[in-house]
Design a protein around this motif. Structure first.
Motif, mmCIF file in Angstrom:
data_model
loop_
_atom_site.group_PDB
_atom_site.id
_atom_site.type_symbol
_atom_site.label_atom_id
_atom_site.label_comp_id
_atom_site.label_asym_id
_atom_site.label_seq_id
_atom_site.Cartn_x
_atom_site.Cartn_y
_atom_site.Cartn_z
ATOM 1 N N GLU A 1 34.345 34.290 42.306
ATOM 2 C CA GLU A 1 34.246 35.378 42.987
ATOM 3 C C GLU A 1 33.135 36.446 42.350
ATOM 4 O OE1 GLU A 1 38.301 33.601 43.049
ATOM 5 O OE2 GLU A 1 36.851 34.018 41.281
ATOM 6 N N LEU A 2 32.839 36.254 40.940
ATOM 7 C CA LEU A 2 31.968 37.039 40.343
ATOM 8 C C LEU A 2 30.335 36.564 40.572
ATOM 9 C CD1 LEU A 2 33.308 38.385 37.094
ATOM 10 C CD2 LEU A 2 32.874 39.398 39.177
ATOM 11 N N ARG A 3 30.455 35.227 40.605
ATOM 12 C CA ARG A 3 29.105 34.345 40.549
ATOM 13 C C ARG A 3 28.189 34.909 41.812
ATOM 14 N NH1 ARG A 3 30.648 28.807 39.548
ATOM 15 N NH2 ARG A 3 31.315 28.765 41.565
ATOM 16 N N ALA A 4 29.084 35.401 42.886
ATOM 17 C CA ALA A 4 28.330 35.695 44.210
ATOM 18 C C ALA A 4 27.794 37.282 43.920
ATOM 19 C CB ALA A 4 28.995 35.320 45.400
ATOM 20 N N ASN A 5 28.589 37.917 43.126
ATOM 21 C CA ASN A 5 28.361 39.423 43.154
ATOM 22 C C ASN A 5 27.025 39.768 42.380
ATOM 23 O OD1 ASN A 5 29.053 42.159 42.267
ATOM 24 N ND2 ASN A 5 31.160 41.851 43.107
ATOM 25 N N PHE B 1 26.645 42.539 41.367
ATOM 26 C CA PHE B 1 26.733 43.496 39.919
ATOM 27 C C PHE B 1 27.726 42.583 38.940
ATOM 28 C CE2 PHE B 1 26.478 45.918 43.996
ATOM 29 C CZ PHE B 1 25.290 46.657 43.576
ATOM 30 N N GLN B 2 27.626 41.582 38.816
ATOM 31 C CA GLN B 2 28.676 40.742 37.946
ATOM 32 C C GLN B 2 28.366 41.171 36.578
ATOM 33 O OE1 GLN B 2 25.805 36.867 37.182
ATOM 34 N NE2 GLN B 2 26.489 36.710 38.997
ATOM 35 N N HIS B 3 27.125 41.391 35.998
ATOM 36 C CA HIS B 3 26.851 42.056 34.522
ATOM 37 C C HIS B 3 27.358 43.340 34.423
ATOM 38 C CE1 HIS B 3 24.604 38.409 33.884
ATOM 39 N NE2 HIS B 3 23.739 38.454 35.031
ATOM 40 N N ARG B 4 27.108 44.167 35.425
ATOM 41 C CA ARG B 4 27.753 45.512 35.118
ATOM 42 C C ARG B 4 29.316 45.480 35.304
ATOM 43 N NH1 ARG B 4 25.853 49.056 32.641
ATOM 44 N NH2 ARG B 4 27.357 50.481 33.901
ATOM 45 N N ILE B 5 29.642 44.642 36.170
ATOM 46 C CA ILE B 5 31.419 44.505 36.138
ATOM 47 C C ILE B 5 32.125 44.187 34.853
ATOM 48 C CG2 ILE B 5 33.106 43.261 37.122
ATOM 49 C CD1 ILE B 5 31.596 43.183 39.838
ATOM 50 N N CYS B 6 31.200 43.307 34.339
ATOM 51 C CA CYS B 6 31.745 42.511 32.908
ATOM 52 C C CYS B 6 31.635 43.781 31.954
ATOM 53 C CB CYS B 6 30.916 41.590 32.327
ATOM 54 S SG CYS B 6 31.315 39.798 33.230
ATOM 55 N N HIS B 7 30.525 44.464 31.932
ATOM 56 C CA HIS B 7 30.180 45.529 31.024
ATOM 57 C C HIS B 7 31.212 46.670 31.061
ATOM 58 C CE1 HIS B 7 28.083 48.117 28.396
ATOM 59 N NE2 HIS B 7 27.844 49.237 29.298
ATOM 60 N N VAL B 8 31.633 46.941 32.346
ATOM 61 C CA VAL B 8 32.414 48.196 32.663
ATOM 62 C C VAL B 8 33.869 47.927 32.081
ATOM 63 C CG1 VAL B 8 33.370 49.796 34.348
ATOM 64 C CG2 VAL B 8 31.026 49.512 34.301
ATOM 65 N N GLU C 1 47.357 28.662 24.428
ATOM 66 C CA GLU C 1 48.692 29.026 24.106
ATOM 67 C C GLU C 1 48.720 30.458 23.968
ATOM 68 O OE1 GLU C 1 51.584 27.370 23.508
ATOM 69 O OE2 GLU C 1 50.473 25.846 24.891
ATOM 70 N N SER C 2 47.659 31.176 23.370
ATOM 71 C CA SER C 2 47.652 32.423 23.076
ATOM 72 C C SER C 2 46.667 33.322 23.954
ATOM 73 C CB SER C 2 47.613 32.793 21.497
ATOM 74 O OG SER C 2 46.529 32.122 21.174
ATOM 75 N N ALA C 3 46.759 33.069 25.262
ATOM 76 C CA ALA C 3 45.634 33.709 25.905
ATOM 77 C C ALA C 3 45.993 35.085 26.181
ATOM 78 C CB ALA C 3 45.619 33.019 27.361
ATOM 79 N N CYS C 4 47.141 35.776 25.903
ATOM 80 C CA CYS C 4 47.419 37.089 26.048
ATOM 81 C C CYS C 4 46.609 37.839 24.958
ATOM 82 C CB CYS C 4 48.874 37.511 25.605
ATOM 83 S SG CYS C 4 49.787 37.485 27.093
ATOM 84 N N PHE C 5 46.172 37.192 23.949
ATOM 85 C CA PHE C 5 45.411 37.631 22.749
ATOM 86 C C PHE C 5 44.051 37.154 22.581
ATOM 87 C CE2 PHE C 5 50.059 37.205 22.080
ATOM 88 C CZ PHE C 5 50.417 38.485 22.141
ATOM 89 N N ALA C 6 43.530 36.426 23.250
ATOM 90 C CA ALA C 6 42.354 35.870 23.231
ATOM 91 C C ALA C 6 41.137 36.518 24.000
ATOM 92 C CB ALA C 6 42.363 34.236 23.881
ATOM 93 N N ARG C 7 39.846 36.487 23.795
ATOM 94 C CA ARG C 7 38.892 37.010 24.547
ATOM 95 C C ARG C 7 38.102 35.956 25.079
ATOM 96 N NH1 ARG C 7 38.792 42.502 23.436
ATOM 97 N NH2 ARG C 7 36.914 42.874 24.810
ATOM 98 N N VAL C 8 37.479 36.051 26.326
ATOM 99 C CA VAL C 8 36.771 35.237 27.026
ATOM 100 C C VAL C 8 35.222 35.619 27.082
ATOM 101 C CG1 VAL C 8 36.345 34.064 29.085
ATOM 102 C CG2 VAL C 8 38.734 34.202 28.541
ATOM 103 N N PRO C 9 34.363 35.088 26.391
ATOM 104 C CA PRO C 9 33.056 35.448 26.705
ATOM 105 C C PRO C 9 32.618 35.570 27.942
ATOM 106 C CG PRO C 9 33.169 33.120 25.587
ATOM 107 C CD PRO C 9 34.737 33.476 26.178
ATOM 108 N N LYS C 10 31.487 36.572 28.207
ATOM 109 C CA LYS C 10 31.021 37.132 29.549
ATOM 110 C C LYS C 10 30.695 35.744 29.975
ATOM 111 C CE LYS C 10 27.308 39.690 31.235
ATOM 112 N NZ LYS C 10 26.044 40.533 30.738
#
Length: 192
Positions: free
Chosen positions: A63-67, A69-76, A46-55
């Motif tokens: 799209e990220l599973r195959a990347n 640099f997935q960990h770096r992308i999340c980090h940056v 309901e309040s996704a605008c204000f939630a955080r999704v874990p890495k």
């Protein structure tokens, strides 16, 4: 509720602000919102605008599973104050914006530089380049470079890119290299 579906969950003023601040269209922002909400537990949607999704959830996106640099992308792109690389909806939008077809080459290369700067010190040194090559060649025994090959490759990269010959590649040197590689921008993208 059934009224208006999920689109109404982004307040209208935020939606227009997101359009101004990103390279994304209204449709793309609404699609991103849907994808982001689906990464949240049901009670938080309901309040996704204000939630955080874990890495760990972000990394389930195909799209990220195959990347590599997935960990770096999340980090940056994460603005988490806890350093856990979790993402807010705005972080997620920023990421999609940079990786979208409409983002400028300068923006893409700036973020690519940050993603490749594994130790976050503002330059690409030999260690960053080694990690970069390992990410690109994969970690398997058969695909790994020998130390002599790695040495030669890093020598070549620096030879090509390190204009002031200080042994590292800074942002402007990196952007100079990228500007001469026409397929860079098209390869640096995520389409949801």
């Amino acid at each position: 509720g059934a009224m208006g579906g999920s689109a109404s969950l982004i307040p209208r003023d935020l939606l227009s602000e997101y359009q101004e601040l990103t390279f994304l269209s209204k449709q793309e922002i609404l699609l991103a919102y849907k994808r982001f909400s689906e990464l949240l537990p049901k009670e938080e949607r309901e309040s996704a605008c204000f939630a955080r999704v874990p890495k760990s959830n972000i990394l389930t996106l195909p799209e990220l599973r195959a990347n590599p640099f997935q960990h770096r992308i999340c980090h940056v792109f994460s603005t988490s104050e806890h350093g856990d690389d979790s993402m807010s909806f705005e972080d997620f939008l920023d990421m999609l914006s940079v990786f979208s077809d409409s983002a400028t080459s300068d923006i893409k290369s700036y973020y690519a530089f940050r993603i490749f700067d594994f130790d976050d010190d503002g330059t690409l040194d030999r260690k960053d380049l080694e990690q970069l090559v390992n990410c690109l060649t994969g970690q398997g025994e058969e695909s790994r470079l020998s130390s002599a090959e790695m040495e030669q490759l890093i020598h070549n990269i620096l030879e090509e890119s390190d204009i002031d010959k200080d042994g590292t590649i800074n942002l402007s040197e990196f952007q100079h290299v990228v500007s001469r590689s026409p397929d860079f921008a098209s390869s640096f993208k995520i389409v949801l």
